[in-house]
Design a protein around this motif. Sequence first.
Motif: not given
Length: 617
Positions: A30-57
């Motif tokens: 999801p492109a946005s989320w919310w603070v204060g959710m019961k579940n503190p975890k969220v998993q982002l799906l990222v899609h882009g050309n050869n994006i797996a070659s990136s270092t994420v920070s």
Amino acid sequence: MKLRLVITIGLILITRSIMAQIPALERVEPASWWVGMKNPKVQLLVHGNNIASSTVSLTYAGVKLTAVHKVENNNYLFLDLDIATSAKPGQFKILFKKQAGQVLSFNYKLNQRDRSPNRAQGVTNKDLIYLIMPDRFSNGDPANDSKPGMRETKVNRDSMYARHGGDIQGIINHLGYLKDLGVTAVWLTPEIENDEPQASYHGYSVTDHYKVDPRYGTNELYKTFVEKCHALGLKVVKDLVHNHVGTEHWFIKDMPMKSWVHQWPKYTQSNFRDAAVMDPHASPMDKKIMLDGWFDHHMADLNENNPYVQNYLTQNHIWWIEYAGVDGFRLDTYPYNDAAYMADWARKVKAEYPHFSIFGETLVWSVANQAYFTQGNTVNRGFDTQLPGVTDSQIKDAIAEALNGKDGWTDGVHRLYSVLAQDFMYQDPTRNVVFLDNHDMSRFYSIVKEDFTKFKSGMALLLTMRGVPQMYYGDEILMKNLSNPDGLVRADFPGGWSDDKENKFIARGRNNQENEAFDYIRTLANYRKNTTALQTGKLMQYIPQDGVYVYFRYDTEKTVMVIYNGNDKPANLHTDRFNERVAGFNTAINVITNEHISDIKEVIVPAKTTFVFELKK
């Protein structure tokens, strides 16, 4: 040298071609989320050309990037975020640094939760649901009928398979009509994008989970629709499909991994036999084909055992609740889903929204089959599905049999009595949605062969029955047709288009019998809306005698007596048999006619007629 140059130019052209198909950073969901959710975890799906070659920070107070998952397809990354309770609403950059030194960034937004009391409030037995197929109800914005770039751009109201132009604005324009009718909740067939080449107007072939179909409107307009419904005291049910997606879905065109969908050596369709799921003697292959077989060539069957698929679907559904404030979910094709995942999904939704309502579509062939899918392990399944309620097709079939069948030990009115007598199988049968028809089956007026007396009797039974009643758009104006094919029961609501010759949204546009049907339903629906006995009251039924079926809905405020004569001739009913419920009452009011019944000891009931009496002392 010349050859090397040609190869280099060729590689550049190929690379440019790939990047033209998939941008360097196409989407984050999801492109946005919310603070204060019961579940503190969220998993982002990222899609882009050869994006797996990136270092994420990323750097933002209270947000931690806990894992970066690479999968088979280098055009994907899955990012695990942990959002602490201390995190504040705001924006931060997620940086993707490529090996060549290129840095891509995405502005991620954390929102403040809207805790208004009329959001995610739940749809219960206090409500009356009105089901609408957006494409066929009303065209409020002709400018969005055709959207260049989509696979189906034409509107053709003469074709039952084409798009007709109905949209969300058209529904907004007629919310007052629904309010007047006595409706309290609106269920739309899926309004999210279905960008298939043909016949996806129904909404069950999603191609983008986070986007309202542009031919219906925008995400913002859908949110406005929900807000306008809430302002009028109407709730909103969102229709979800866990089991499958359209084959033109962007993540099917470029799948993260082979196990994203159920794969077969050759195309394998579901056998559509729900019994294989519950049969203790079932062939494992029969069960696998039931659950993992595809619904259709154009509906890819998602692999709900895949944890990335699980996270994607669950987060998307929570996102829509939080974004739009919808009040309940209807779950399409429920028996075809992975049971363990669906239970986990339900637990997570309930944890965030304790009052939220969920009911699953279970078009099965017995009460036990229905109860098998409901929560509470009531039929010795050995597993709690966490599903509060189902679409009660057994009540639907039993009402049709009571109206059309001949009296017998298990036939005619006895079928309805018998189905209700099996309510012990449910943890709470009042959470089931009761209905007479919907978008996938013959319209009720045609089921009773356009017999107006039977039509009124069926509507009276529906609106006084236990559970959550649901109507299909146009029932109230006697829309008809048999489901052969389905498109015949998905006709346009007359008056929903500016060039319609008739406007049946208004009384003068309806003929006398249509107005009588509308007024009958409106009277009973509004009475139900103000009568707790018909909402949350107890039900006591009596064994039918001589083709006459009687039940009571009652609480400390009121007692309502429902009498249905299933015979082809009038019946003379003596009520002393029902002394447990009628003792102390001497008179009654006919809820439909407001007629005063001075003596209830003996009631003459015309053939195939249902009386709804409020008892008086």
